[in-house]
Scaffold this motif. Structure first.
Motif, PDB file in Angstrom:
ATOM      1  N   TRP A  18     -13.986  75.356 -18.503  1.00 17.46           N
ATOM      2  CA  TRP A  18     -14.415  75.448 -19.897  1.00 17.46           C
ATOM      3  C   TRP A  18     -13.638  74.462 -20.772  1.00 17.46           C
ATOM      4  O   TRP A  18     -14.216  73.841 -21.668  1.00 17.46           O
ATOM      5  N   TYR A  26     -25.526  77.514 -27.365  1.00 12.04           N
ATOM      6  CA  TYR A  26     -24.907  76.248 -26.951  1.00 12.04           C
ATOM      7  C   TYR A  26     -25.229  75.149 -27.958  1.00 12.04           C
ATOM      8  O   TYR A  26     -26.183  75.251 -28.735  1.00 12.04           O
ATOM      9  N   GLU A  27     -24.444  74.083 -27.911  1.00 13.05           N
ATOM     10  CA  GLU A  27     -24.727  72.875 -28.688  1.00 13.05           C
ATOM     11  C   GLU A  27     -25.286  71.760 -27.811  1.00 13.05           C
ATOM     12  O   GLU A  27     -25.802  70.777 -28.309  1.00 13.05           O
ATOM     13  N   LYS A  28     -25.171  71.949 -26.512  1.00  8.95           N
ATOM     14  CA  LYS A  28     -25.784  71.044 -25.541  1.00  8.95           C
ATOM     15  C   LYS A  28     -25.798  71.805 -24.224  1.00  8.95           C
ATOM     16  O   LYS A  28     -24.859  72.543 -23.920  1.00  8.95           O
ATOM     17  N   TYR A  87     -16.197  72.021 -22.640  1.00  4.70           N
ATOM     18  CA  TYR A  87     -16.481  72.553 -23.975  1.00  4.70           C
ATOM     19  C   TYR A  87     -15.295  72.351 -24.906  1.00  4.70           C
ATOM     20  O   TYR A  87     -14.138  72.401 -24.481  1.00  4.70           O
ATOM     21  N   ASN A  88     -15.617  72.159 -26.166  1.00  2.00           N
ATOM     22  CA  ASN A  88     -14.555  72.067 -27.176  1.00  2.00           C
ATOM     23  C   ASN A  88     -13.966  73.425 -27.502  1.00  2.00           C
ATOM     24  O   ASN A  88     -12.886  73.527 -28.081  1.00  2.00           O
ATOM     25  N   ASN A 147     -19.708  65.546 -23.243  1.00  2.00           N
ATOM     26  CA  ASN A 147     -19.163  66.484 -24.216  1.00  2.00           C
ATOM     27  C   ASN A 147     -20.267  67.474 -24.585  1.00  2.00           C
ATOM     28  O   ASN A 147     -21.287  67.097 -25.151  1.00  2.00           O
ATOM     29  N   PHE A 148     -20.059  68.747 -24.255  1.00  2.00           N
ATOM     30  CA  PHE A 148     -21.078  69.762 -24.488  1.00  2.00           C
ATOM     31  C   PHE A 148     -20.802  70.589 -25.741  1.00  2.00           C
ATOM     32  O   PHE A 148     -21.420  71.635 -25.943  1.00  2.00           O
ATOM     33  N   GLY A 149     -19.902  70.139 -26.567  1.00  2.00           N
ATOM     34  CA  GLY A 149     -19.641  70.829 -27.824  1.00  2.00           C
ATOM     35  C   GLY A 149     -18.986  72.179 -27.608  1.00  2.00           C
ATOM     36  O   GLY A 149     -18.209  72.382 -26.678  1.00  2.00           O
ATOM     37  N   SER A 150     -19.319  73.120 -28.461  1.00  2.00           N
ATOM     38  CA  SER A 150     -18.737  74.463 -28.363  1.00  2.00           C
ATOM     39  C   SER A 150     -19.822  75.463 -27.996  1.00  2.00           C
ATOM     40  O   SER A 150     -21.018  75.178 -28.059  1.00  2.00           O
ATOM     41  N   VAL A 151     -19.374  76.649 -27.608  1.00  2.00           N
ATOM     42  CA  VAL A 151     -20.275  77.731 -27.220  1.00  2.00           C
ATOM     43  C   VAL A 151     -19.924  78.956 -28.056  1.00  2.00           C
ATOM     44  O   VAL A 151     -18.742  79.225 -28.305  1.00  2.00           O
ATOM     45  N   VAL A 175     -14.855  78.043 -26.832  1.00  2.00           N
ATOM     46  CA  VAL A 175     -15.779  79.156 -26.655  1.00  2.00           C
ATOM     47  C   VAL A 175     -15.402  80.201 -27.687  1.00  2.00           C
ATOM     48  O   VAL A 175     -14.293  80.736 -27.673  1.00  2.00           O
TER      49      VAL A 175
END
Length: 854
Positions: A294, A443-445, A298-299, A479-483, A301
């Motif tokens: 994570w 999700y953001e991505k 991810y940035n 980069n999948f951003g935050s969750v 969670v």
């Protein structure tokens, strides 16, 4: 017996022995205590009652931990509290079980001498109302290393807390390796006098008290580290030997003629294929690994409303029912539960994930596998009995009632199979209250973005394989951003059954017989779960950008217009809150745009008259996924805006009338929480909001509502909002137009669904409609089902749909919402029933390859 008034709490007349202080000083650098609740002192009222701490298992280390936890919480030390007891004791601590002695007679496993003496004194006290004549028992649960931290070594997971009473050496290693992850949970105090008051003698009261305390500690331990599971083989034997499975084996042997032994072997093979084999070591090791994963992809969670779940978890059977948006869901939710003090649930997984090696690892992590089809009665019975066995053992469960992952980002229609099995298990084993916990995951991505684009373009879903897994690892460099993980309003099963069938307890005679009311209860429960998932949505920057940018024909806006539209969306969600569990990004509109650029969702085109923000075609398809995550939050505002797409002036009463007409279908599609009257109230508040914002104007008495000219900024902002709901209205009109054009008694439900599908396909080609799910058959199926449910249409004796002539009036009302171009286009394309159209559907790949999906 000491009958004098106990000393004040602050005056510690007794101190811990010097040698104990020395050991405590040695242990202190290795301990970091996480205390629940943080303000444990508030549990103990400041009165004259003496306090006794009750722990589950005796051990010197537990005494040292308790001593330090009391000191940090501002509670009286066990040794200081002993001076206030009415009997002579060195410390005010009672352990319900003790480790075996190295030498001498083993202590009695169920009797506490201290509790017996205290009960005798309390019972013999002449003044029963005096507080000092009572004893306050405070249960304290102690766990060493229930969840090793990321920085701890692999070896530490071997010595984490479990159900086994370990020896002194193992406990010492656990403290050395995991002492900095020690959890101490104080419970509300119990009055000894109240517990024994209704018993014939003190000893019987003590036995009752010990049963209550043991049940409390088992409940807390099951909540924190999971239930005490037997060996997998024992569980499978229990499934095979259960009466329903034995009956199904006999029926299978009789039907197939292969003999009973072959049927038993077949049933056992089914059970081995299904059953999980959860290992605490694997769960803790997975927690260790996933923390790093994570952090890499991810940035952050973020969890919201978890404290409300933690408050109800002890003593309840928790069934987690999250939305299903990504494969990551299967790992993320159990990880978060485990890392935050709750047991990792058993997870229902598709048998397609039972790959070599991977399947074994998933089983050890708590996954149990189910087939897509339950056509075999023996398999169905074995699976249902396995669910009942898990239920009876107090195992928390997690499953997705949408069936599969949503490729469009919308909440899918529920499938009630697992819910039905859960309810039937509850009817068999209703000793523990059951609560369903809806969970929204945003999700953001998404990792599956490219595969979702392919599937929306008509490509078949790829089967799970190791090769596919290795290919997906390349995506981890992005980069999948935050969750965000939001816990929705829980649903208590007994209360729901009381509402659906008040006499449900009296109707259960044979647990194996399905009650007549079960289907209605399952349908109600499924709908409320999805409603509560939607009521806990998280609105992130990408959701807002998708709602705003996808509403324009070219997926582009001037920066000033985009900022204004983002401000409007945030104001709507803030001033007209959908529910108290919705969470909204704190970023300002300009920060949202900057974040979208950073995440590479939007592109900036510099221009002397003002920059333009745009989305390319591929990103537009993916952004529609994130728009659909939150489209339900804007349903009321979008409906009001739709009313002014083709009208400058409308009566408030007309907006409300049409809203009531369309709401049942929008509600069924988006799982909205309101009744028709409540929706009308939301329309009223939304109209007032738009008037306050200057987007609409009202006459003197507020009955006539008017918007500005079509090229004005307010009209532009309303049009952008309207387009989030417009594709649904167009779909409804397609269905109504087909019914009216073909006439009553002409089309069956299946034929109407297929014609709707074909018409929407062709319309999307001609008009480049921007919703990937525009011609989704399941949406048309749901619309037709709602028409039949509300008796707008009904099946005649031949299975064809009949309807009242007034349906044509309803279809005519669509002129208020839909433009003449769209209405005429739909009417031109709606065919009369033809055999070839009723049986043959255009391949999705043909349609998608010929249009731009937006």
């Amino acid at each position: 017996m000491n009958d004098s008034l106990p000393a004040p709490r602050t005056a510690a007349a007794a101190q811990a022995p010097v040698w104990l202080d020395a050991l405590g000083a040695l242990l202190r650098p290795w301990l970091r205590i996480h205390r629940t609740p943080e303000d444990a002192r508030a549990l103990l009222p400041d009165d004259a009652r003496p306090t006794v701490y009750v722990i589950e298992r005796y051990g010197l280390s537990d005494t040292l931990i308790l001593e330090q936890a009391c000191r940090e919480a501002g509670l009286p030390s066990p040794y200081a509290a002993a001076d206030r007891l009415p009997i002579k004791r060195r410390r005010a601590v009672v352990a319900l079980s003790r480790r075996p002695r190295l030498f001498g007679r083993r202590p009695h496993p169920t009797r506490s001498e201290t509790l017996s003496l205290l009960a005798d004194v309390v019972r013999a006290a002449p003044d029963q109302d005096a507080p000092e004549k009572d004893v306050r028992l405070v249960p304290v649960s102690i766990f060493v290393g229930r969840a090793p931290a990321r920085e701890s070594g692999w070896f530490s997971v071997l010595f984490s807390e479990n159900w086994v009473v370990v020896g002194r050496f193992r406990r010492l290693l656990a403290l050395a390796l995991n002492g900095r992850d020690t959890h101490v949970q104080f419970a509300a105090p119990v009055s000894l006098r109240e517990v024994i008051a209704d018993q014939a003698d003190a000893e019987r009261g003590v036995r009752k008290l010990q049963r209550i305390l043991r049940a409390h500690f088992r409940r807390i331990r099951a909540t924190v580290i999971g239930p005490d599971l037997s060996h997998r083989r024992t569980l499978i034997d229990g499934v095979i030997n259960a009466a329903p499975v034995q009956n199904a084996i006999s029926a299978s042997a009789s039907k197939e003629g292969n003999g009973r032994d072959a049927a038993v072997s077949k049933a056992r093979a089914f059970a081995w294929e299904i059953a999980a084999d959860q290992s605490p070591l694997v769960v803790r090791s997975a927690s260790f690994l996933l923390t790093g994963l994570w952090d890499k992809i991810y940035n952050g969670v973020r969890m919201h409303h978890f404290d409300k779940l933690r408050a109800i978890a002890p003593g309840h059977e928790i069934i987690y029912v999250p939305c299903h948006r990504s494969t990551i869901d299967d790992l993320l939710l159990p990880y978060l539960l485990y890392r935050n003090g709750l047991t990792a649930p058993h997870i229902a997984a598709g048998v397609n994930l039972n790959l070599p090696v991977m399947g074994s690892l998933l089983r050890r992590g708590g996954a149990f596998f189910l087939r897509r089809s339950f056509n075999d009665p023996l398999y169905s019975t074995v699976f249902r009995e396995y669910m009942s066995q898990l239920f009876a053992r107090g195992v928390s469960l997690e499953y997705f009632i949408e069936g599969g992952r949503s490729r469009t980002g919308r909440t899918l229609s529920p499938r009630g199979g697992l819910l039905s099995m859960t309810l039937r298990s509850f009817l068999r084993e209703s000793h523990r209250p059951v609560v369903f916990q809806p969970v929204y995951i945003g999700y953001e991505k998404i990792i599956e973005g490219d595969s979702y684009i392919g599937e929306l373009s008509g490509k078949p879903k790829e089967k799970e394989s190791w090769l596919g897994l290795f290919r997906s690892l390349r995506a981890l460099r992005q980069n999948f951003g935050s969750v965000a993980v939001n816990f929705g309003e829980p649903l208590f099963l007994a209360s729901l059954l009381d509402e659906v069938e008040p006499g449900w307890r009296e109707t259960i005679h044979d647990p194996e017989v399905k009650p007549s009311w079960l289907k209605g209860a399952v349908d109600t429960l499924a709908e409320r779960i999805l409603v509560n998932i939607n009521r806990a949505a998280d609105v992130n920057p990408i959701n807002l950008l998708a709602v705003a940018l996808l509403a324009t024909p070219k997926h582009a806006m001037a920066e000033a217009d985009l900022i204004a539209q983002l401000e409007l969306c945030k104001a709507l969600l803030t001033e007209l809150p959908y529910s108290d569990r919705i969470t909204l990004t704190p970023l300002a509109p300009a920060e949202i745009i900057a974040y979208g650029e950073k995440m590479q969702w939007i592109n900036r085109v510099a221009h002397p008259l003002g920059d333009v923000l745009s989305v390319d075609d591929k990103q537009g398809v993916l952004l529609s996924y994130f728009r659909n995550n939150v489209v339900h939050l804007f349903a009321t505002a979008a409906w009001v805006a739709c009313c002014f797409l083709n009208n400058r002036r409308l009566a408030r009463a007309s907006i409300l009338r049409l809203g009531r007409l369309v709401y049942p279908f929008v509600q069924a599609e988006l799982f909205l929480p309101w009744s028709e009257d409540e929706f009308a109230e939301h329309i009223q508040r939304t109209l007032d909001f738009f008037i306050t914002q200057g987007l609409l104007e009202a006459d003197a008495d507020g009955r006539i509502i008017e918007r500005g000219p079509g090229q004005s900024d307010p009209a532009f902002r309303l049009r952008a909002l309207a387009r989030t709901l417009l594709p649904a209205i167009e779909r409804y009109y397609i269905g109504l137009a087909l019914l009216v054009k073909n006439g009553p008694g002409t089309l069956s439900s299946g034929e109407l669904e297929n014609l709707c599908y074909l018409t929407a396909q062709r319309l999307s080609l001609l008009h480049e409609l921007n919703a990937p799910e525009f011609f989704d058959k399941s949406l048309f199926r749901g619309f037709i089902h709602k028409l039949r449910e509300r008796r707008v249409v009904w099946a005649d004796a031949n299975g064809k749909l009949d309807f009242d002539p007034e349906l044509q009036t309803v279809a005519y009302d669509a002129r208020v919402i839909l433009s003449r171009e769209i209405r005429h286009g739909i009417l031109k394309l709606t065919p009369e029933k033809q055999a070839e159209l009723g049986q043959v559907a255009m391949e999705p790949s043909t349609v998608e390859s010929g249009r731009r999906v937006r």
